[in-house]
Structure formats: structure tokens, C-alpha cells
Scaffold this motif. Structure first.
Motif, PDB file in Angstrom:
ATOM      1  N   SER B 117     -11.623 -16.516  38.604  1.00 11.31           N
ATOM      2  CA  SER B 117     -11.815 -15.115  38.217  1.00 11.31           C
ATOM      3  C   SER B 117     -11.197 -14.137  39.206  1.00 11.31           C
ATOM      4  O   SER B 117     -11.400 -12.941  39.079  1.00 11.31           O
ATOM      5  N   VAL B 118     -10.459 -14.624  40.197  1.00  8.72           N
ATOM      6  CA  VAL B 118      -9.767 -13.706  41.110  1.00  8.72           C
ATOM      7  C   VAL B 118      -8.302 -14.118  41.248  1.00  8.72           C
ATOM      8  O   VAL B 118      -7.955 -15.294  41.159  1.00  8.72           O
ATOM      9  N   ASP B 119      -7.459 -13.103  41.464  1.00  4.70           N
ATOM     10  CA  ASP B 119      -6.013 -13.333  41.622  1.00  4.70           C
ATOM     11  C   ASP B 119      -5.595 -13.369  43.081  1.00  4.70           C
ATOM     12  O   ASP B 119      -4.448 -13.713  43.383  1.00  4.70           O
ATOM     13  N   GLY B 120      -6.481 -12.915  43.951  1.00  3.73           N
ATOM     14  CA  GLY B 120      -6.106 -12.862  45.357  1.00  3.73           C
ATOM     15  C   GLY B 120      -7.355 -12.675  46.189  1.00  3.73           C
ATOM     16  O   GLY B 120      -8.414 -12.308  45.671  1.00  3.73           O
ATOM     17  N   LEU B 121      -7.218 -12.934  47.475  1.00  4.52           N
ATOM     18  CA  LEU B 121      -8.384 -12.893  48.352  1.00  4.52           C
ATOM     19  C   LEU B 121      -8.103 -12.033  49.569  1.00  4.52           C
ATOM     20  O   LEU B 121      -6.974 -11.973  50.059  1.00  4.52           O
ATOM     21  N   TYR B 122      -9.162 -11.403  50.042  1.00  8.17           N
ATOM     22  CA  TYR B 122      -9.098 -10.656  51.276  1.00  8.17           C
ATOM     23  C   TYR B 122     -10.061 -11.325  52.267  1.00  8.17           C
ATOM     24  O   TYR B 122     -11.168 -11.689  51.896  1.00  8.17           O
ATOM     25  N   ILE B 123      -9.640 -11.465  53.506  1.00  8.43           N
ATOM     26  CA  ILE B 123     -10.529 -12.011  54.547  1.00  8.43           C
ATOM     27  C   ILE B 123     -10.644 -11.015  55.687  1.00  8.43           C
ATOM     28  O   ILE B 123      -9.626 -10.479  56.147  1.00  8.43           O
ATOM     29  N   GLY B 124     -11.846 -10.788  56.147  1.00  4.30           N
ATOM     30  CA  GLY B 124     -12.054  -9.860  57.258  1.00  4.30           C
ATOM     31  C   GLY B 124     -12.987 -10.445  58.300  1.00  4.30           C
ATOM     32  O   GLY B 124     -13.417 -11.594  58.181  1.00  4.30           O
ATOM     33  N   TYR B 125     -13.294  -9.651  59.307  1.00  4.55           N
ATOM     34  CA  TYR B 125     -14.177 -10.067  60.403  1.00  4.55           C
ATOM     35  C   TYR B 125     -13.728 -11.410  60.983  1.00  4.55           C
ATOM     36  O   TYR B 125     -14.513 -12.356  61.091  1.00  4.55           O
ATOM     37  N   LEU B 126     -12.453 -11.482  61.360  1.00  7.26           N
ATOM     38  CA  LEU B 126     -11.894 -12.745  61.854  1.00  7.26           C
ATOM     39  C   LEU B 126     -12.480 -13.128  63.201  1.00  7.26           C
ATOM     40  O   LEU B 126     -12.777 -12.257  64.031  1.00  7.26           O
ATOM     41  N   ARG B 127     -12.610 -14.423  63.402  1.00  9.32           N
ATOM     42  CA  ARG B 127     -13.040 -14.966  64.684  1.00  9.32           C
ATOM     43  C   ARG B 127     -11.839 -15.635  65.356  1.00  9.32           C
ATOM     44  O   ARG B 127     -10.826 -15.894  64.708  1.00  9.32           O
ATOM     45  N   ALA B 128     -11.966 -15.932  66.634  1.00  5.32           N
ATOM     46  CA  ALA B 128     -10.903 -16.690  67.310  1.00  5.32           C
ATOM     47  C   ALA B 128     -10.829 -18.074  66.673  1.00  5.32           C
ATOM     48  O   ALA B 128     -11.849 -18.664  66.321  1.00  5.32           O
ATOM     49  N   GLY B 129      -9.606 -18.572  66.479  1.00  3.34           N
ATOM     50  CA  GLY B 129      -9.413 -19.895  65.881  1.00  3.34           C
ATOM     51  C   GLY B 129     -10.087 -20.036  64.532  1.00  3.34           C
ATOM     52  O   GLY B 129     -10.675 -21.072  64.207  1.00  3.34           O
ATOM     53  N   ASP B 130      -9.988 -19.014  63.716  1.00  2.00           N
ATOM     54  CA  ASP B 130     -10.788 -18.958  62.481  1.00  2.00           C
ATOM     55  C   ASP B 130     -10.279 -19.954  61.434  1.00  2.00           C
ATOM     56  O   ASP B 130      -9.134 -19.869  60.995  1.00  2.00           O
ATOM     57  N   PRO B 131     -11.133 -20.897  60.997  1.00  2.00           N
ATOM     58  CA  PRO B 131     -10.682 -21.906  60.024  1.00  2.00           C
ATOM     59  C   PRO B 131     -10.434 -21.328  58.636  1.00  2.00           C
ATOM     60  O   PRO B 131      -9.821 -21.979  57.793  1.00  2.00           O
ATOM     61  N   ARG B 132     -10.897 -20.094  58.402  1.00  4.77           N
ATOM     62  CA  ARG B 132     -10.743 -19.543  57.051  1.00  4.77           C
ATOM     63  C   ARG B 132      -9.285 -19.304  56.664  1.00  4.77           C
ATOM     64  O   ARG B 132      -8.946 -19.269  55.484  1.00  4.77           O
ATOM     65  N   ILE B 133      -8.428 -19.093  57.679  1.00  5.72           N
ATOM     66  CA  ILE B 133      -7.024 -18.843  57.336  1.00  5.72           C
ATOM     67  C   ILE B 133      -6.414 -20.077  56.686  1.00  5.72           C
ATOM     68  O   ILE B 133      -5.806 -19.999  55.613  1.00  5.72           O
ATOM     69  N   ALA B 134      -6.611 -21.245  57.318  1.00  4.61           N
ATOM     70  CA  ALA B 134      -6.063 -22.488  56.742  1.00  4.61           C
ATOM     71  C   ALA B 134      -6.732 -22.798  55.404  1.00  4.61           C
ATOM     72  O   ALA B 134      -6.073 -23.187  54.433  1.00  4.61           O
ATOM     73  N   THR B 135      -8.043 -22.612  55.340  1.00  2.00           N
ATOM     74  CA  THR B 135      -8.758 -22.865  54.085  1.00  2.00           C
ATOM     75  C   THR B 135      -8.185 -22.017  52.964  1.00  2.00           C
ATOM     76  O   THR B 135      -7.881 -22.512  51.877  1.00  2.00           O
ATOM     77  N   THR B 136      -8.046 -20.710  53.242  1.00  2.00           N
ATOM     78  CA  THR B 136      -7.593 -19.807  52.195  1.00  2.00           C
ATOM     79  C   THR B 136      -6.165 -20.139  51.780  1.00  2.00           C
ATOM     80  O   THR B 136      -5.842 -20.153  50.591  1.00  2.00           O
ATOM     81  N   ARG B 137      -5.340 -20.460  52.767  1.00  2.00           N
ATOM     82  CA  ARG B 137      -3.948 -20.801  52.423  1.00  2.00           C
ATOM     83  C   ARG B 137      -3.916 -22.019  51.510  1.00  2.00           C
ATOM     84  O   ARG B 137      -3.129 -22.072  50.566  1.00  2.00           O
ATOM     85  N   SER B 138      -4.813 -22.974  51.757  1.00  2.00           N
ATOM     86  CA  SER B 138      -4.793 -24.223  50.974  1.00  2.00           C
ATOM     87  C   SER B 138      -5.182 -23.990  49.511  1.00  2.00           C
ATOM     88  O   SER B 138      -4.977 -24.846  48.667  1.00  2.00           O
TER      89      SER B 138
END
Lengths: 340, 340
Positions: B117-138
Motif C-alpha cells: 500500500s505504499v510506493d516509497g518510504l521515508y526513514i528518520g531519527y537515524l542512529r549510528a550504523g543504522d541497520p534500517r538503511i540496508a533493510t529498506t534498500r533490500s
């Protein structure tokens, strides 16, 4: 692991696995336990779309966010949203938020419903004779109203606070302190809650033989800036009020600034009460002169509304429950005896 | 009027009508005009689900809202959201918001993506070495990061402010005024932006031969209450700081209260600078002693992030654009020469 793989692993049909996971009664308890154990072990999470096909539910609540380039995010809306979010998280629900021009919310409501991506709707910031109630009812989804709409029959599910009592109790307290000249810093009276508040003040003052001058009733957005301007306008009056009623701690922040800027003492030269939605950033006890308030938590309202709406979505129709909460008057130093 | 009825009226297939409405090149211009005119005349609005089938797009942005019973709605998040909302409204997009435990956002991101139900994602409140970047890219959806993540290669699309410069510029200004004893009221340093801010202060102070005592670096949530407590802790130190750097006007609200409660003068006994996200409720010029700030609008960041993300969704992949904005130092009365 997707549904197909999980089903193959278990030797069951996808429909059976899906129904087992969603607690349908057609599936035996033994099978359900076997499916749940396998889902747990493999880390399977049902795809939302598949889940929706199986249950007919999106597990989501739709709401409209008033939005325009001039419109700043409303801290009151945010606090309410945090209450909804708390309950949604607990029940594994999410929200779909449709931004809409504040004067064109009906279209946004129709689009939320027609999207098929929400199971229920919440409506807030009601106006008198608000057409959104009939519109929403016609869409066939469960809905709940935060507030009420003057002039329409109260035949829908709602949660409201007793807004008439909010300003009635505040006026009553200041009358007891000897005040006779009143001013109002209300929210825009296109909103039902603001209309009821003014009526509450008027009614109590009339009982005490005091006429509320309409030109001392200001209705402005619930922001710091607007509170500042409104208080300045009241203080500029030839016979300035000694008692002011205010609709939000956000307005009060500016109102208090205007009082201090003139070298006046809050609670002595001017008495002020404000309605307090329990916004964490604007605690009335943290003002340099603590504020007398009528208090009712907006977050608690969000929690209750989400619990009721999710309850109807999950368990079927409730009677159209109508709840009215009473805000409590809390006396602090911002109200004192009328000055000589 | 639904798609079927509109198609029958026009004598065209539902696929053709849907493609015409969504601007697909397979449909001739003449047909497209005919379909648009009929849709206009009959008030037809495409059903979201049908539109998604035709275009492959939900016209929605997914985001995660940190939520817990202890967690109050964050005014910073709200202001950012109002910027996203403004752009979403203009482009006929909506949001899907998944509430999540602040320490378990990855699951929520996966579920947003798998919902379809979404075409794109926004991520905020990043932490150092944040695993969400790799997760989201995948997950294969367009995404944009608000902030950055120290320790990871900067090979993703982001918008950030120069947080190192935020506290470096603030420290620089106070060093110029003769201050040597500093204190920090920072955000929790699990967040990348807070870590960079502390490093900015440390670097500038080191250049001036000043050691920043780690025990004078407090990292607390960006709320009024926490600002009050942190300033009290700084003022309780045997050699209290004369210069304090603060990460948010929300913290500053409490910090200023703590200063006044001790009868100290802001800008004379204690100098304070704060980062200003341009929250409408907490304008630094409206504090009784106006605050010196580093200023960068969170709403403008929301606008820009939504424009970029919607642009990628509508027009295809952009290069991984990396934008860093510089916050401007604004001097006001809360900073003055070091006291004797």
C-alpha cells in the motif's frame, strides 16, 4: 517464507493456513496450533494483502489531516494521534492519513473509504451541522466522531467533553472571585466545541446578571501568536476585562506574554483560566505564574476512541455509544480576587 | 459512477479507460480527451484499488511513527509531517503510518513494504550504523533518509543539516564572548544528529584550548521537562558552566525556567544558545529573553523530502542525491559576555 511456502511445508491449503492464522472458527484448534507453531518457528508474517483477502480487514484506521501551506501542524492533533497510536500498536493496526484542505475534508473521507485500505474512520474538528457525519455514514464503514455537531440529531457514536461546562465552570470560579468584566479568547466558532464553550460562559454570566460584550469574545486559532494578539486586543479595550477565559494552553502562552509585556501581574491585575488538553510541552503548572485550568487529556481521548473503533472493527457493531467527559477545574495562581 | 459504468457509457474496455485516465502512452490522445471529458462530466473518481492495478502505484508514502505508552507525540515529528503533508496534498498522495516501538522499527518498515500500500518510504531519527538503511534498500522501494548514519558509507539518498556545524558555530560564538566553561543539553546520542553536534562542540572547543568535561555533556530527550532537569544538573555543578548549548527550543523552554527559578539572569549569568527547528509554538524571539539560535526549518525539510520522494515515485529513479543544509546562527539576547 510466504503463505504458499508455509502451506506446502504443512501440507495444508493456503486458505486453511490463512484462516488458522486469523482465528476463523472453521479451522480445528489442533490445526490452528500446528499452523501457529510453524509460523512462529519460520518467522512467517502474513502479507497484509493476503491477510486482507482472508479476513476482509486491512487492520487500519483512516483519518484526515487538515493541511495547507499556511496551516502549521496542530499540537492538539499530534497529542490526540499519540493516543490513537498507542492503541493501534497494541492491536497491530496502522493509520492511513489523507491530507486535505481544512474546508474540503469530505472528498478526502470518500477517497479513504473507496481506497479499500481502511476498516474504519475517525472524524474530528466537528462543525455545527457538519455534513461529514451523513457522508461518512453513507460509506458503510464503522466510524466514530470526536466531538459533536450542533443542530444534528445525536444518533452516531461519539466521544466529547462537556464543552459547555468547560467555560461555565471557569466563569463560575471567576464570578466567585468577584470579577464582572470578562473577555474570551476562544477557538474559531465554526467549530462545535468552541461554540459550546462560549454558550457555557454566556449562560453562567447571565445567571449572575453579567452581560458578556460580544466584542470581548475573540475567536482565533489555537496558537501562541493568536493568543498574544487576542490578549493585546482585550487589553486595549477602554474598560479592559479583569477576567479572561482561554481555550488552549497554546493561546495562553501568547496571552501571558502580552500581559507581562504591559507590566501587568497575572492573577492580580488580570485573572486567566485556560482549557488544558494536557499537552506535555505546555504544562500549566510550569508557567511562571501557574495557570488555573479546566483539564481533560486529549491523549486519553485518542486512546479511548481508538479502543472503541478497533473494538467495533474486530468484534462487530457496538450500540452507538455516546460518551461525554467532564473536565476538572484546577485552581492555581493565575486567578485571584478582582482588583480594586 | 464506477469504472465499469464509465466504460460502458463510452463503449470502451475498462483497461482502456483506466489507462487513458492514468496517461498511458498506448492510448491515443483523442481517446484520452474523450475519456477525461466524460470523467469530468460524470464526476467519476478512480477507485484507489483500480488505479493501483492500472498504474502499479498506491500514491502513498509510508512512514513509521515511534510510539509507546511513555512516548509523547514529538512536536518535531509533527512539524516535519506538516511539510510532507503540504506536498502530498499538492500531488494527490497520502501517507500510511505504522506505529512502532522506537527500538523495533525494522519490523514496521518491512510490513509497510509488504503491504503493497505504499510506493516509497521515508526513514528518520537515524542512529549510528543504522541497520534500517540496508533493510529498506533490500525491499526494493524508493526511499529517502532524513539525516545520516555515522559509520556507514553515504551511498543512499538523504537530506541532512550540517549538525557538526550546528554546535561548532554555537560554541564559536560563545568563545568569542569570552566563555570557557561549557555545558551541553544534547539529544540522546544514540541519534546520529546528536552525536555530530557534540563532536562539533568538542572540535571547536579543542581548537580554542578548552576541554569539554564529559560530565557536563547531558544527552536527554527533547522535551521541556528534560531540559529543566538537565539545566538544574548543570547549575548544581561546583564550577557551573557560564555557556550552555541546547539541542531544541523544547529543551530550552525548561532550561530557561530552571535558570529563572534560581534567580539567575539569562544572557548575563548564563548564556544559552539553542538549535531552532522553527517550531511555530516555540519561537525563540518570543522567549522573555529572546534566544540566540542556530536555525533550520524542519517543515522545509519535510517539504523537500516529500518533493524528492514523490519525484522518484512519479518519474523514476534519481541519482542518490545527498543534500546537506547549513543552519544559520541568529544572535539574540540570551548570549552575552562571560560574567566576571
Amino acid at each position: 517464507m510466504n503463505l504458499k511456502q508455509l502451506s506446502e511445508m504443512l501440507g495444508l491449503s493456503q486458505t486453511t493456513v490463512s484462516r488458522a492464522l486469523n482465528g476463523f472458527p472453521e479451522v480445528s484448534e489442533a490445526t490452528r496450533q500446528r499452523v501457529l507453531a510453524a509460523a512462529e518457528k519460520t518467522g512467517y508474517r502474513p502479507n497484509k494483502a493476503a491477510q486482507r483477502l482472508a479476513t476482509g480487514r486491512a487492520r487500519s484506521i483512516g483519518l484526515v489531516m487538515p493541511t495547507s501551506s499556511e496551516h502549521h501542524f496542530d499540537v492538539h492533533f499530534g497529542e490526540f494521534l499519540s493516543g490513537i497510536g498507542e492503541v493501534a500498536l497494541k492491536h497491530d493496526f496502522h493509520f492511513v492519513i489523507m491530507p486535505a484542505d481544512p474546508h474540503d475534508e469530505e472528498k478526502a473521507i470518500r477517497r479513504l473509504a473507496s481506497s479499500g485500505s481502511v476498516d474504519g474512520l475517525y472524524i474530528g474538528y466537528l462543525r455545527a451541522g457538519d455534513p461529514r457525519i451523513a457522508t461518512t455514514r453513507s460509506l458503510g464503514l464503522p466510524f466514530i466522531v470526536h466531538g459533536r455537531s450542533a443542530g444534528l440529531p445525536e444518533d452516531y457514536a461519539f466521544l466529547d467533553i462537556d464543552n459547555e461546562a468547560v467555560f461555565r465552570d471557569a466563569a463560575d470560579h471567576m464570578i466567585d472571585l468577584g470579577h464582572r468584566r470578562f473577555g474570551l479568547i476562544n477557538a474559531p466558532e465554526e467549530f462545535d466545541f468552541a461554540l459550546r464553550r462560549r454558550q457555557g460562559a454566556e449562560n453562567r454570566l447571565r445567571e449572575a446578571g453579567i452581560a458578556l460584550d460580544p466584542s470581548a469574545c475573540l475567536a482565533v486559532p489555537m496558537t501562541d501568536d493568536q493568543g498574544y494578539r487576542a490578549m493585546n486586543a482585550l487589553l486595549d479595550r477602554p474598560a479592559r476585562p479583569t477576567a479572561v477565559l482561554c481555550s488552549s494552553t497554546a493561546q495562553a502562552l501568547g496571552a501571558v506574554r502580552a500581559i507581562y509585556a504591559r507590566g501587568l501581574k497575572l492573577g492580580r491585575d488580570i485573572s486567566l483560566t485556560t482549557h488544558d488538553d494536557d499537552l506535555p510541552l505546555l504544562k500549566p503548572e510550569n508557567f511562571s505564574v501557574p495557570l488555573t485550568t479546566t483539564r481533560s487529556s486529549l491523549r486519553a481521548a485518542g486512546v479511548r476512541i481508538a479502543e472503541r473503533l478497533i473494538g467495533v472493527i474486530e468484534n462487530g457493531r457496538e450500540p452507538d455509544l455516546q460518551e461525554i467527559w467532564h473536565a476538572a477545574l484546577v485552581r492555581r495562581a493565575s486567578t485571584g480576587p478582582v482588583p480594586d
